[in-house]
Design a protein around this motif. Structure first.
Motif, PDB file in Angstrom:
ATOM      1  N   ILE A 251       1.717  11.104  14.506  1.00  0.00           N
ATOM      2  CA  ILE A 251       1.092  10.196  13.568  1.00  0.00           C
ATOM      3  C   ILE A 251       1.614   8.772  12.865  1.00  0.00           C
ATOM      4  O   ILE A 251       1.888   8.566  11.700  1.00  0.00           O
ATOM      5  N   ARG A 252       2.702   8.741  13.561  1.00  0.00           N
ATOM      6  CA  ARG A 252       3.736   7.701  12.930  1.00  0.00           C
ATOM      7  C   ARG A 252       3.426   6.228  12.221  1.00  0.00           C
ATOM      8  O   ARG A 252       3.770   6.374  10.864  1.00  0.00           O
ATOM      9  N   ASN A 253       2.028   5.918  12.853  1.00  0.00           N
ATOM     10  CA  ASN A 253       1.973   4.943  12.810  1.00  0.00           C
ATOM     11  C   ASN A 253       0.876   4.960  10.615  1.00  0.00           C
ATOM     12  O   ASN A 253       0.804   4.083   9.766  1.00  0.00           O
ATOM     13  N   GLU A 254      -0.002   6.252  11.577  1.00  0.00           N
ATOM     14  CA  GLU A 254      -0.256   6.466   9.660  1.00  0.00           C
ATOM     15  C   GLU A 254       0.527   6.467   8.844  1.00  0.00           C
ATOM     16  O   GLU A 254      -0.407   6.578   7.795  1.00  0.00           O
ATOM     17  N   ILE A 255       1.291   7.813   8.903  1.00  0.00           N
ATOM     18  CA  ILE A 255       2.362   8.136   8.017  1.00  0.00           C
ATOM     19  C   ILE A 255       3.429   6.812   6.815  1.00  0.00           C
ATOM     20  O   ILE A 255       2.866   5.700   6.014  1.00  0.00           O
ATOM     21  N   ALA A 256       3.480   5.552   8.369  1.00  0.00           N
ATOM     22  CA  ALA A 256       4.063   3.850   7.676  1.00  0.00           C
ATOM     23  C   ALA A 256       3.064   3.657   6.425  1.00  0.00           C
ATOM     24  O   ALA A 256       3.277   3.407   6.010  1.00  0.00           O
ATOM     25  N   TYR A 257       1.541   3.947   7.109  1.00  0.00           N
ATOM     26  CA  TYR A 257       0.292   3.389   5.797  1.00  0.00           C
ATOM     27  C   TYR A 257       0.418   3.892   4.871  1.00  0.00           C
ATOM     28  O   TYR A 257       0.714   2.647   3.484  1.00  0.00           O
ATOM     29  N   TYR A 258       0.620   5.085   4.851  1.00  0.00           N
ATOM     30  CA  TYR A 258       0.375   6.068   3.452  1.00  0.00           C
ATOM     31  C   TYR A 258       1.693   5.502   2.136  1.00  0.00           C
ATOM     32  O   TYR A 258       2.163   5.619   1.534  1.00  0.00           O
ATOM     33  N   ILE A 259       2.994   5.485   3.867  1.00  0.00           N
ATOM     34  CA  ILE A 259       4.398   5.092   3.195  1.00  0.00           C
ATOM     35  C   ILE A 259       4.243   3.798   1.681  1.00  0.00           C
ATOM     36  O   ILE A 259       4.349   3.499   0.853  1.00  0.00           O
ATOM     37  N   SER A 260       4.105   2.541   2.812  1.00  0.00           N
ATOM     38  CA  SER A 260       3.004   1.344   2.335  1.00  0.00           C
ATOM     39  C   SER A 260       2.072   0.999   1.813  1.00  0.00           C
ATOM     40  O   SER A 260       2.312   0.371   0.079  1.00  0.00           O
ATOM     41  N   ALA A 261       1.111   2.224   1.499  1.00  0.00           N
ATOM     42  CA  ALA A 261       0.152   2.242   0.128  1.00  0.00           C
ATOM     43  C   ALA A 261       0.918   2.506  -1.067  1.00  0.00           C
ATOM     44  O   ALA A 261       0.016   2.176  -2.193  1.00  0.00           O
ATOM     45  N   GLN A 262       1.600   3.686  -1.300  1.00  0.00           N
ATOM     46  CA  GLN A 262       2.022   4.378  -2.628  1.00  0.00           C
ATOM     47  C   GLN A 262       2.875   3.946  -3.648  1.00  0.00           C
ATOM     48  O   GLN A 262       4.063   2.869  -2.921  1.00  0.00           O
ATOM     49  N   THR A 263       2.355   3.400  -4.649  1.00  0.00           N
ATOM     50  CA  THR A 263       3.128   3.202  -4.989  1.00  0.00           C
ATOM     51  C   THR A 263       4.500   3.030  -5.671  1.00  0.00           C
ATOM     52  O   THR A 263       5.285   2.624  -5.509  1.00  0.00           O
ATOM     53  N   ASP A 264       4.532   4.255  -5.908  1.00  0.00           N
ATOM     54  CA  ASP A 264       6.079   5.370  -6.599  1.00  0.00           C
ATOM     55  C   ASP A 264       5.816   5.897  -5.534  1.00  0.00           C
ATOM     56  O   ASP A 264       5.075   7.268  -5.338  1.00  0.00           O
ATOM     57  N   LEU A 265       7.257   5.876  -4.896  1.00  0.00           N
ATOM     58  CA  LEU A 265       7.107   7.117  -3.472  1.00  0.00           C
ATOM     59  C   LEU A 265       7.458   8.181  -3.832  1.00  0.00           C
ATOM     60  O   LEU A 265       7.483   8.651  -3.435  1.00  0.00           O
ATOM     61  N   ASN A 266       8.402   7.624  -5.506  1.00  0.00           N
ATOM     62  CA  ASN A 266       9.045   9.671  -6.186  1.00  0.00           C
ATOM     63  C   ASN A 266       8.172   9.957  -6.395  1.00  0.00           C
ATOM     64  O   ASN A 266       7.558  11.687  -7.175  1.00  0.00           O
ATOM     65  N   ASP A 267       6.253   9.672  -6.539  1.00  0.00           N
ATOM     66  CA  ASP A 267       5.175  10.642  -6.780  1.00  0.00           C
ATOM     67  C   ASP A 267       4.856  11.485  -5.502  1.00  0.00           C
ATOM     68  O   ASP A 267       4.244  12.082  -5.605  1.00  0.00           O
ATOM     69  N   VAL A 268       5.830  11.102  -4.435  1.00  0.00           N
ATOM     70  CA  VAL A 268       5.040  11.853  -2.914  1.00  0.00           C
ATOM     71  C   VAL A 268       5.873  12.823  -3.612  1.00  0.00           C
ATOM     72  O   VAL A 268       7.571  12.870  -3.555  1.00  0.00           O
ATOM     73  N   VAL A 269       4.522  14.632  -3.070  1.00  0.00           N
ATOM     74  CA  VAL A 269       5.216  15.528  -3.589  1.00  0.00           C
ATOM     75  C   VAL A 269       5.817  16.792  -2.052  1.00  0.00           C
ATOM     76  O   VAL A 269       4.511  16.468  -1.597  1.00  0.00           O
ATOM     77  N   SER A 270       5.991  17.867  -2.086  1.00  0.00           N
ATOM     78  CA  SER A 270       5.745  18.652  -0.785  1.00  0.00           C
ATOM     79  C   SER A 270       6.366  19.894  -0.993  1.00  0.00           C
ATOM     80  O   SER A 270       7.280  20.169  -1.832  1.00  0.00           O
TER      81      SER A 270
END
Length: 500
Positions: free
Chosen positions: A286-305
Protein backbone atom coordinates in the motif's frame (compact mmCIF):
# COMPACT_ATOMS: atom_id res chain seq x y z
CA UNK A 1 -21.47 -21.97 -23.46
CA UNK A 2 -19.77 -24.35 -21.11
CA UNK A 3 -19.49 -23.58 -17.40
CA UNK A 4 -16.21 -22.49 -15.94
CA UNK A 5 -14.73 -24.42 -13.08
CA UNK A 6 -16.03 -22.69 -9.94
CA UNK A 7 -13.62 -20.51 -8.02
CA UNK A 8 -13.58 -21.58 -4.37
CA UNK A 9 -11.36 -19.67 -1.97
CA UNK A 10 -10.91 -20.48 1.72
CA UNK A 11 -9.85 -17.67 4.07
CA UNK A 12 -10.05 -15.03 1.31
CA UNK A 13 -8.10 -11.85 1.82
CA UNK A 14 -5.70 -13.38 4.33
CA UNK A 15 -2.80 -11.51 2.66
CA UNK A 16 -4.53 -8.19 3.24
CA UNK A 17 -4.71 -5.21 0.92
CA UNK A 18 -2.63 -4.89 -2.22
CA UNK A 19 -3.21 -1.49 -3.82
CA UNK A 20 0.13 -1.43 -5.66
CA UNK A 21 -0.86 -4.22 -8.05
CA UNK A 22 -4.61 -3.58 -8.15
CA UNK A 23 -4.83 -3.51 -11.95
CA UNK A 24 -3.38 -6.99 -12.45
CA UNK A 25 -4.80 -10.43 -11.87
CA UNK A 26 -3.83 -10.89 -8.22
CA UNK A 27 -4.24 -14.14 -6.35
CA UNK A 28 -7.44 -14.26 -4.24
CA UNK A 29 -5.44 -14.11 -1.01
CA UNK A 30 -5.25 -10.35 -1.59
CA UNK A 31 -8.02 -7.78 -1.18
CA UNK A 32 -8.62 -4.39 -2.74
CA UNK A 33 -10.86 -3.27 0.08
CA UNK A 34 -10.81 -4.42 3.71
CA UNK A 35 -12.31 -1.65 5.83
CA UNK A 36 -12.79 -2.04 9.58
CA UNK A 37 -11.30 -5.50 9.26
CA UNK A 38 -8.50 -7.51 10.81
CA UNK A 39 -6.85 -10.75 9.80
CA UNK A 40 -8.00 -12.94 12.67
CA UNK A 41 -6.05 -15.76 14.36
CA UNK A 42 -7.54 -18.24 11.89
CA UNK A 43 -6.28 -16.30 8.87
CA UNK A 44 -9.70 -14.94 7.89
CA UNK A 45 -10.89 -11.46 7.04
CA UNK A 46 -12.96 -10.55 10.08
CA UNK A 47 -14.48 -7.48 11.66
CA UNK A 48 -12.25 -5.55 14.03
CA UNK A 49 -13.38 -5.05 17.58
CA UNK A 50 -14.81 -1.76 18.71
CA UNK A 51 -14.16 0.22 21.86
CA UNK A 52 -15.97 0.80 25.10
CA UNK A 53 -15.63 4.00 27.12
CA UNK A 54 -13.90 3.45 30.45
CA UNK A 55 -14.20 7.14 31.39
CA UNK A 56 -17.44 7.85 33.24
CA UNK A 57 -17.21 11.65 33.14
CA UNK A 58 -16.22 13.07 29.77
CA UNK A 59 -13.87 16.00 29.20
CA UNK A 60 -16.31 17.21 26.56
CA UNK A 61 -14.86 18.26 23.22
CA UNK A 62 -11.22 17.97 24.29
CA UNK A 63 -9.14 15.28 22.58
CA UNK A 64 -6.94 13.05 24.71
CA UNK A 65 -3.72 13.41 22.73
CA UNK A 66 -1.25 11.42 24.83
CA UNK A 67 -1.46 8.43 27.18
CA UNK A 68 1.26 6.94 29.35
CA UNK A 69 1.33 4.12 31.89
CA UNK A 70 3.32 4.56 35.10
CA UNK A 71 4.78 1.26 36.29
CA UNK A 72 5.43 1.21 40.02
CA UNK A 73 8.07 -0.96 41.65
CA UNK A 74 5.30 -2.88 43.47
CA UNK A 75 3.85 -3.94 40.10
CA UNK A 76 0.82 -1.66 40.16
CA UNK A 77 0.17 0.87 37.40
CA UNK A 78 -1.45 4.23 36.78
CA UNK A 79 -2.62 5.90 33.58
CA UNK A 80 -1.57 9.48 32.87
CA UNK A 81 -3.24 11.29 29.97
CA UNK A 82 -3.04 14.72 28.37
CA UNK A 83 -5.89 16.89 27.08
CA UNK A 84 -7.01 20.51 27.19
CA UNK A 85 -3.48 21.63 28.20
CA UNK A 86 -3.82 19.54 31.33
CA UNK A 87 -2.43 16.27 32.67
CA UNK A 88 -4.81 13.76 34.24
CA UNK A 89 -4.47 10.59 36.33
CA UNK A 90 -6.90 7.68 36.03
CA UNK A 91 -9.19 6.09 33.46
CA UNK A 92 -12.71 5.90 34.92
CA UNK A 93 -12.30 9.32 36.52
CA UNK A 94 -9.80 11.74 35.00
CA UNK A 95 -8.30 13.74 37.85
CA UNK A 96 -6.34 16.87 36.98
CA UNK A 97 -2.75 16.74 38.23
CA UNK A 98 -0.90 19.52 36.38
CA UNK A 99 -1.60 22.40 34.02
CA UNK A 100 0.91 25.15 34.83
CA UNK A 101 2.35 26.73 31.65
CA UNK A 102 1.12 23.82 29.51
CA UNK A 103 0.14 24.87 25.98
CA UNK A 104 0.07 21.55 24.09
CA UNK A 105 -0.72 17.89 24.77
CA UNK A 106 1.76 15.84 22.71
CA UNK A 107 3.84 14.61 25.65
CA UNK A 108 6.13 11.60 25.34
CA UNK A 109 6.10 9.60 28.58
CA UNK A 110 8.68 7.00 29.63
CA UNK A 111 9.28 4.95 32.76
CA UNK A 112 12.73 5.12 34.35
CA UNK A 113 13.98 4.44 37.88
CA UNK A 114 10.54 4.47 39.54
CA UNK A 115 9.34 7.72 37.91
CA UNK A 116 7.30 8.54 34.85
CA UNK A 117 9.11 11.26 32.88
CA UNK A 118 7.23 13.58 30.52
CA UNK A 119 8.86 15.57 27.69
CA UNK A 120 7.38 17.80 25.00
CA UNK A 121 8.94 20.39 22.74
CA UNK A 122 8.91 23.88 24.21
CA UNK A 123 7.84 22.69 27.68
CA UNK A 124 9.74 22.29 30.91
CA UNK A 125 9.97 18.50 31.47
CA UNK A 126 7.98 16.87 34.28
CA UNK A 127 8.14 13.84 36.55
CA UNK A 128 5.39 11.77 38.18
CA UNK A 129 5.97 9.65 41.29
CA UNK A 130 2.49 8.17 41.64
CA UNK A 131 1.16 11.08 43.68
CA UNK A 132 2.64 14.38 42.50
CA UNK A 133 3.41 15.84 39.08
CA UNK A 134 6.26 18.33 39.26
CA UNK A 135 8.94 20.05 37.24
CA UNK A 136 12.11 17.97 37.04
CA UNK A 137 14.00 21.01 38.29
CA UNK A 138 11.90 20.89 41.48
CA UNK A 139 12.86 17.31 42.32
CA UNK A 140 15.11 16.46 45.23
CA UNK A 141 18.81 16.72 44.26
CA UNK A 142 17.96 18.15 40.83
CA UNK A 143 20.91 19.74 39.06
CA UNK A 144 21.07 21.66 35.82
CA UNK A 145 18.23 22.35 33.41
CA UNK A 146 16.87 19.37 31.48
CA UNK A 147 16.53 19.97 27.73
CA UNK A 148 13.07 20.76 26.43
CA UNK A 149 13.22 17.98 23.88
CA UNK A 150 10.39 16.29 22.02
CA UNK A 151 11.94 12.79 22.06
CA UNK A 152 12.90 10.97 25.28
CA UNK A 153 14.16 7.48 26.05
CA UNK A 154 14.70 5.87 29.44
CA UNK A 155 17.29 3.14 28.92
CA UNK A 156 20.89 2.04 29.56
CA UNK A 157 20.86 3.61 33.02
CA UNK A 158 19.78 7.18 32.16
CA UNK A 159 17.40 9.47 30.29
CA UNK A 160 18.26 10.42 26.71
CA UNK A 161 16.64 13.49 25.12
CA UNK A 162 16.71 14.87 21.58
CA UNK A 163 14.74 17.01 19.13
CA UNK A 164 15.25 20.25 21.05
CA UNK A 165 13.81 23.20 19.12
CA UNK A 166 17.00 25.28 19.36
CA UNK A 167 19.32 22.47 18.17
CA UNK A 168 17.94 19.23 16.74
CA UNK A 169 21.41 17.77 16.15
CA UNK A 170 22.44 17.29 19.79
CA UNK A 171 21.55 14.27 21.94
CA UNK A 172 21.53 14.96 25.70
CA UNK A 173 21.78 12.40 28.50
CA UNK A 174 21.27 12.58 32.26
CA UNK A 175 23.47 11.34 35.08
CA UNK A 176 23.43 7.60 35.81
CA UNK A 177 20.11 6.51 37.42
CA UNK A 178 19.22 10.16 37.94
CA UNK A 179 16.84 11.68 35.42
CA UNK A 180 16.83 14.92 37.43
CA UNK A 181 20.60 15.58 37.09
CA UNK A 182 21.65 17.27 33.84
CA UNK A 183 24.93 18.83 34.83
CA UNK A 184 27.96 17.22 36.41
CA UNK A 185 28.35 13.54 37.24
CA UNK A 186 27.97 11.30 34.18
CA UNK A 187 25.58 13.64 32.36
CA UNK A 188 26.52 15.10 29.00
CA UNK A 189 25.67 15.40 25.33
CA UNK A 190 26.64 14.12 21.89
CA UNK A 191 26.84 16.52 18.96
CA UNK A 192 25.83 14.59 15.87
CA UNK A 193 26.77 17.23 13.31
CA UNK A 194 30.02 15.44 12.53
CA UNK A 195 28.34 12.02 12.41
CA UNK A 196 25.74 12.76 9.74
CA UNK A 197 27.86 12.57 6.63
CA UNK A 198 25.38 13.33 3.84
CA UNK A 199 24.19 16.77 4.82
CA UNK A 200 22.60 17.81 8.10
CA UNK A 201 19.81 15.78 9.70
CA UNK A 202 17.67 16.27 12.80
CA UNK A 203 16.71 13.90 15.62
CA UNK A 204 13.11 12.73 15.37
CA UNK A 205 12.87 9.71 17.70
CA UNK A 206 14.89 7.51 20.06
CA UNK A 207 14.77 3.79 20.81
CA UNK A 208 16.64 0.99 22.55
CA UNK A 209 16.82 -2.27 20.65
CA UNK A 210 18.84 -5.46 21.12
CA UNK A 211 21.40 -3.70 23.31
CA UNK A 212 21.85 -0.80 20.89
CA UNK A 213 20.90 2.86 21.12
CA UNK A 214 18.96 3.85 18.00
CA UNK A 215 18.86 7.53 17.08
CA UNK A 216 16.35 8.24 14.33
CA UNK A 217 16.88 11.26 12.14
CA UNK A 218 14.35 12.31 9.54
CA UNK A 219 16.61 11.10 6.71
CA UNK A 220 18.97 8.64 8.40
CA UNK A 221 19.46 6.35 11.41
CA UNK A 222 22.41 6.09 13.80
CA UNK A 223 23.01 2.89 15.76
CA UNK A 224 25.36 2.91 18.75
CA UNK A 225 26.73 0.14 20.94
CA UNK A 226 28.03 0.58 24.50
CA UNK A 227 25.39 3.13 25.51
CA UNK A 228 25.77 2.21 29.18
CA UNK A 229 28.88 4.42 29.01
CA UNK A 230 28.00 7.30 26.66
CA UNK A 231 31.50 8.79 26.75
CA UNK A 232 32.91 5.73 24.99
CA UNK A 233 29.93 4.37 23.02
CA UNK A 234 30.66 3.37 19.43
CA UNK A 235 28.80 4.09 16.21
CA UNK A 236 27.96 0.67 14.75
CA UNK A 237 26.18 1.81 11.62
CA UNK A 238 24.89 4.89 9.90
CA UNK A 239 21.84 4.02 7.78
CA UNK A 240 21.53 6.66 5.08
CA UNK A 241 18.53 7.63 3.01
CA UNK A 242 15.83 6.34 5.38
CA UNK A 243 14.73 7.94 8.62
CA UNK A 244 11.71 8.36 10.86
CA UNK A 245 9.20 11.14 10.21
CA UNK A 246 6.96 10.60 13.25
CA UNK A 247 8.13 10.17 16.85
CA UNK A 248 5.15 8.13 17.99
CA UNK A 249 5.29 5.72 15.05
CA UNK A 250 8.25 3.87 16.61
CA UNK A 251 7.28 0.54 18.20
CA UNK A 252 9.38 -2.33 19.55
CA UNK A 253 7.60 -5.55 18.54
CA UNK A 254 10.08 -7.81 20.32
CA UNK A 255 12.06 -9.06 17.35
CA UNK A 256 12.05 -5.80 15.43
CA UNK A 257 11.53 -2.05 15.48
CA UNK A 258 8.81 -0.58 13.28
CA UNK A 259 8.67 3.10 12.30
CA UNK A 260 7.17 5.45 9.73
CA UNK A 261 9.61 6.72 7.12
CA UNK A 262 8.77 9.16 4.34
CA UNK A 263 8.30 6.14 2.03
CA UNK A 264 6.19 3.94 4.31
CA UNK A 265 6.33 1.75 7.39
CA UNK A 266 9.79 0.27 7.77
CA UNK A 267 11.32 -2.51 9.80
CA UNK A 268 14.75 -2.29 11.39
CA UNK A 269 15.38 -6.01 11.05
CA UNK A 270 19.13 -6.42 11.24
CA UNK A 271 22.07 -8.61 12.02
CA UNK A 272 24.56 -6.17 13.47
CA UNK A 273 27.36 -8.66 13.90
CA UNK A 274 27.38 -9.54 10.20
CA UNK A 275 26.96 -5.90 9.11
CA UNK A 276 24.00 -7.19 7.11
CA UNK A 277 21.17 -4.79 7.81
CA UNK A 278 18.25 -5.22 5.40
CA UNK A 279 15.54 -2.60 5.70
CA UNK A 280 12.16 -4.24 5.18
CA UNK A 281 9.18 -2.24 3.90
CA UNK A 282 6.19 -3.79 5.62
CA UNK A 283 3.79 -1.42 3.84
CA UNK A 284 5.01 -2.06 0.29
CA UNK A 285 1.60 -3.38 -0.83
CA UNK A 286 0.00 0.00 0.00
CA UNK A 287 3.02 2.25 -0.58
CA UNK A 288 1.20 4.92 -2.59
CA UNK A 289 -1.67 5.07 -0.12
CA UNK A 290 0.68 5.55 2.85
CA UNK A 291 2.57 8.22 0.88
CA UNK A 292 -0.69 10.06 0.27
CA UNK A 293 -1.59 10.20 3.96
CA UNK A 294 1.94 11.27 4.89
CA UNK A 295 1.72 14.18 2.46
CA UNK A 296 -1.80 15.10 3.60
CA UNK A 297 -0.95 15.15 7.33
CA UNK A 298 -0.18 18.72 8.40
CA UNK A 299 1.88 17.66 11.44
CA UNK A 300 3.39 14.18 11.32
CA UNK A 301 4.03 14.33 15.07
CA UNK A 302 0.26 13.89 15.45
CA UNK A 303 0.51 10.40 13.91
CA UNK A 304 0.21 7.77 16.63
CA UNK A 305 0.83 4.03 16.83
CA UNK A 306 0.88 1.04 19.14
CA UNK A 307 1.89 -2.60 19.04
CA UNK A 308 -0.40 -5.13 20.70
CA UNK A 309 1.06 -8.60 21.09
CA UNK A 310 -2.26 -10.15 22.09
CA UNK A 311 -3.99 -8.92 18.94
CA UNK A 312 -0.81 -9.46 16.84
CA UNK A 313 -1.07 -6.06 15.18
CA UNK A 314 0.75 -2.77 14.76
CA UNK A 315 -1.70 0.14 14.45
CA UNK A 316 -0.76 3.40 12.77
CA UNK A 317 -3.28 6.23 12.79
CA UNK A 318 -3.37 9.39 10.67
CA UNK A 319 -5.81 11.50 12.72
CA UNK A 320 -6.20 14.30 10.20
CA UNK A 321 -7.84 11.91 7.72
CA UNK A 322 -9.24 9.51 10.32
CA UNK A 323 -7.54 6.45 8.81
CA UNK A 324 -5.88 3.68 10.81
CA UNK A 325 -3.68 1.06 9.16
CA UNK A 326 -3.72 -2.32 10.91
CA UNK A 327 -0.66 -4.48 10.13
CA UNK A 328 -0.74 -8.17 11.05
CA UNK A 329 2.86 -8.50 12.21
CA UNK A 330 2.54 -12.23 12.91
CA UNK A 331 2.75 -12.88 9.15
CA UNK A 332 5.40 -11.88 6.63
CA UNK A 333 4.46 -12.16 2.95
CA UNK A 334 6.74 -13.20 0.12
CA UNK A 335 7.79 -9.62 -0.61
CA UNK A 336 8.56 -8.85 3.04
CA UNK A 337 5.34 -6.91 3.62
CA UNK A 338 2.81 -7.67 6.35
CA UNK A 339 -0.91 -8.15 5.66
CA UNK A 340 -2.70 -4.86 6.21
CA UNK A 341 -6.30 -3.69 6.54
CA UNK A 342 -7.76 -0.24 7.27
CA UNK A 343 -10.07 1.23 9.89
CA UNK A 344 -12.03 4.39 9.23
CA UNK A 345 -14.30 5.03 12.21
CA UNK A 346 -12.31 4.84 15.48
CA UNK A 347 -9.65 7.48 14.73
CA UNK A 348 -7.86 7.56 18.12
CA UNK A 349 -5.85 10.68 18.96
CA UNK A 350 -3.53 8.57 21.12
CA UNK A 351 -3.00 4.86 21.81
CA UNK A 352 -1.24 2.69 24.35
CA UNK A 353 -0.98 -1.03 24.99
CA UNK A 354 -0.89 -1.54 28.74
CA UNK A 355 1.41 -3.96 30.51
CA UNK A 356 -1.60 -6.29 30.97
CA UNK A 357 -2.26 -6.30 27.20
CA UNK A 358 -5.26 -3.96 27.21
CA UNK A 359 -5.36 -1.53 24.30
CA UNK A 360 -6.51 1.97 25.22
CA UNK A 361 -7.56 4.72 22.82
CA UNK A 362 -7.50 8.43 23.59
CA UNK A 363 -10.70 9.79 22.10
CA UNK A 364 -12.62 13.04 22.30
CA UNK A 365 -13.30 13.52 25.99
CA UNK A 366 -12.79 9.89 27.02
CA UNK A 367 -10.43 6.95 27.19
CA UNK A 368 -11.77 3.83 25.48
CA UNK A 369 -10.72 0.18 25.62
CA UNK A 370 -10.52 -2.04 22.53
CA UNK A 371 -13.21 -4.63 23.20
CA UNK A 372 -16.58 -5.88 21.98
CA UNK A 373 -18.07 -5.14 18.58
CA UNK A 374 -19.52 -1.66 19.01
CA UNK A 375 -17.83 1.73 18.83
CA UNK A 376 -18.87 3.11 22.21
CA UNK A 377 -22.45 1.73 21.79
CA UNK A 378 -22.61 2.58 18.05
CA UNK A 379 -22.51 0.13 15.16
CA UNK A 380 -19.90 0.43 12.41
CA UNK A 381 -19.59 -0.75 8.80
CA UNK A 382 -17.29 -3.51 7.53
CA UNK A 383 -16.55 -3.98 3.84
CA UNK A 384 -14.46 -6.37 1.76
CA UNK A 385 -13.68 -6.62 -1.94
CA UNK A 386 -11.57 -9.24 -3.66
CA UNK A 387 -8.85 -8.52 -6.15
CA UNK A 388 -9.90 -8.74 -9.81
CA UNK A 389 -10.38 -12.37 -10.90
CA UNK A 390 -9.95 -13.64 -14.47
CA UNK A 391 -10.47 -17.41 -13.94
CA UNK A 392 -7.07 -17.66 -15.71
CA UNK A 393 -8.81 -16.56 -18.93
CA UNK A 394 -8.43 -12.78 -19.08
CA UNK A 395 -9.75 -12.42 -22.65
CA UNK A 396 -12.94 -14.43 -22.19
CA UNK A 397 -16.16 -12.92 -20.90
CA UNK A 398 -17.59 -14.50 -17.75
CA UNK A 399 -21.31 -14.67 -17.09
CA UNK A 400 -21.74 -14.90 -13.32
CA UNK A 401 -24.47 -17.26 -12.17
CA UNK A 402 -23.99 -17.23 -8.41
CA UNK A 403 -21.70 -15.81 -5.69
CA UNK A 404 -21.82 -17.53 -2.31
CA UNK A 405 -20.03 -16.45 0.88
CA UNK A 406 -19.71 -18.72 3.89
CA UNK A 407 -19.93 -16.44 6.91
CA UNK A 408 -19.53 -16.61 10.66
CA UNK A 409 -21.86 -14.10 12.28
CA UNK A 410 -24.97 -13.72 14.40
CA UNK A 411 -28.61 -14.36 13.53
CA UNK A 412 -29.19 -10.61 13.27
CA UNK A 413 -26.40 -10.06 10.71
CA UNK A 414 -27.43 -8.58 7.36
CA UNK A 415 -25.05 -8.61 4.39
CA UNK A 416 -24.91 -6.95 1.01
CA UNK A 417 -23.21 -9.18 -1.58
CA UNK A 418 -21.54 -7.16 -4.36
CA UNK A 419 -20.09 -8.01 -7.75
CA UNK A 420 -18.72 -5.92 -10.59
CA UNK A 421 -16.80 -6.21 -13.86
CA UNK A 422 -13.78 -4.84 -15.67
CA UNK A 423 -12.57 -2.17 -13.23
CA UNK A 424 -15.78 -0.20 -13.64
CA UNK A 425 -16.18 0.84 -9.99
CA UNK A 426 -19.91 0.11 -10.10
CA UNK A 427 -21.49 -2.98 -8.53
CA UNK A 428 -24.60 -5.11 -8.62
CA UNK A 429 -25.84 -5.72 -5.08
CA UNK A 430 -28.18 -8.05 -3.28
CA UNK A 431 -29.00 -8.02 0.44
CA UNK A 432 -29.08 -11.25 2.43
CA UNK A 433 -29.29 -12.22 6.09
CA UNK A 434 -28.05 -15.21 8.05
CA UNK A 435 -30.82 -17.75 8.48
CA UNK A 436 -29.05 -20.90 9.67
CA UNK A 437 -29.03 -22.35 13.18
CA UNK A 438 -26.39 -21.80 15.82
CA UNK A 439 -23.40 -24.06 15.98
CA UNK A 440 -20.39 -24.51 18.21
CA UNK A 441 -18.11 -26.28 15.74
CA UNK A 442 -17.43 -26.06 12.05
CA UNK A 443 -15.29 -28.33 9.90
CA UNK A 444 -12.39 -28.52 12.33
CA UNK A 445 -10.11 -30.32 9.88
CA UNK A 446 -10.43 -27.79 7.05
CA UNK A 447 -10.61 -24.52 8.95
CA UNK A 448 -8.64 -25.38 12.09
CA UNK A 449 -11.37 -23.92 14.27
CA UNK A 450 -12.52 -25.74 17.39
CA UNK A 451 -15.45 -23.64 18.50
CA UNK A 452 -17.17 -20.29 18.33
CA UNK A 453 -18.69 -18.11 21.01
CA UNK A 454 -22.27 -18.52 22.09
CA UNK A 455 -24.76 -17.36 19.48
CA UNK A 456 -22.30 -17.60 16.60
CA UNK A 457 -23.65 -18.98 13.34
CA UNK A 458 -22.05 -20.40 10.23
CA UNK A 459 -24.24 -19.83 7.19
CA UNK A 460 -24.08 -19.11 3.48
CA UNK A 461 -25.17 -15.80 2.00
CA UNK A 462 -25.41 -15.70 -1.77
CA UNK A 463 -26.35 -13.54 -4.70
CA UNK A 464 -27.51 -14.26 -8.24
CA UNK A 465 -25.03 -12.95 -10.77
CA UNK A 466 -25.94 -10.25 -13.27
CA UNK A 467 -24.33 -9.13 -16.52
CA UNK A 468 -20.87 -10.25 -17.73
CA UNK A 469 -17.28 -9.13 -18.07
CA UNK A 470 -13.74 -10.37 -18.53
CA UNK A 471 -12.53 -9.46 -15.03
CA UNK A 472 -14.73 -10.15 -12.00
CA UNK A 473 -14.69 -8.69 -8.51
CA UNK A 474 -16.92 -9.77 -5.63
CA UNK A 475 -17.34 -8.47 -2.13
CA UNK A 476 -19.37 -8.19 1.01
CA UNK A 477 -20.67 -5.27 3.07
CA UNK A 478 -22.24 -5.48 6.52
CA UNK A 479 -22.96 -3.40 9.58
CA UNK A 480 -21.25 -4.74 12.70
CA UNK A 481 -23.66 -4.34 15.59
CA UNK A 482 -22.41 -6.18 18.65
CA UNK A 483 -21.18 -9.46 17.16
CA UNK A 484 -18.06 -10.53 15.28
CA UNK A 485 -18.29 -11.20 11.55
CA UNK A 486 -15.77 -13.35 9.67
CA UNK A 487 -15.54 -14.65 6.10
CA UNK A 488 -14.78 -18.37 5.93
CA UNK A 489 -14.72 -18.71 2.16
CA UNK A 490 -16.43 -17.71 -1.06
CA UNK A 491 -17.48 -19.58 -4.22
CA UNK A 492 -18.06 -18.07 -7.66
CA UNK A 493 -20.01 -19.96 -10.34
CA UNK A 494 -19.86 -18.67 -13.90
CA UNK A 495 -20.19 -19.59 -17.57
CA UNK A 496 -17.92 -18.68 -20.43
CA UNK A 497 -19.07 -15.95 -22.75
CA UNK A 498 -17.52 -14.81 -25.99
CA UNK A 499 -13.97 -13.67 -26.44
CA UNK A 500 -13.59 -9.89 -26.53
Amino acid sequence: MEPLAPVSVSAPGFKGLNKQSSSVDLEPGYALEATNCVIDSFGRIASRKGFSAVTSSSLGSHDIEAIGEYLKIDGSTQIISAANNNLYEGTTTLTSKYSTSVSANRWQMVNFNNFLWLFQSGHAPLSWDGTTMKLITAMTSAAGTPPQGNAVLGSYGRLWVGDVATDKTVLYYSDTLAGQIWTGGASGSVDLKSVWTQGMDSISALAAFNGFLVIFGRKSILIYSGATNPSSMTLVEHVKGIGCVSRDSVQDIGTDLLFLSDTGVRSLQRTIQEKSMPMRDISSNIRNEIAYYISAQTDLNDVVSTYNEKERFYLLNFPQDGVTFCFDVSTVLENGACPVTTWDSINPKSMITRINGDLLFGQTGIIGRYTGYLDNTSSFDMSYLTAWISFNEPFIQKILKKIAFTIQGSSSSVFTVRHGYDYSGSYFTQQQSISGGTTSEYNVGEYNIAEFSSGSIIDEVSSIGKSAGKMVQVGLFSTVNGAELAIQKFDIFAKRGRMK
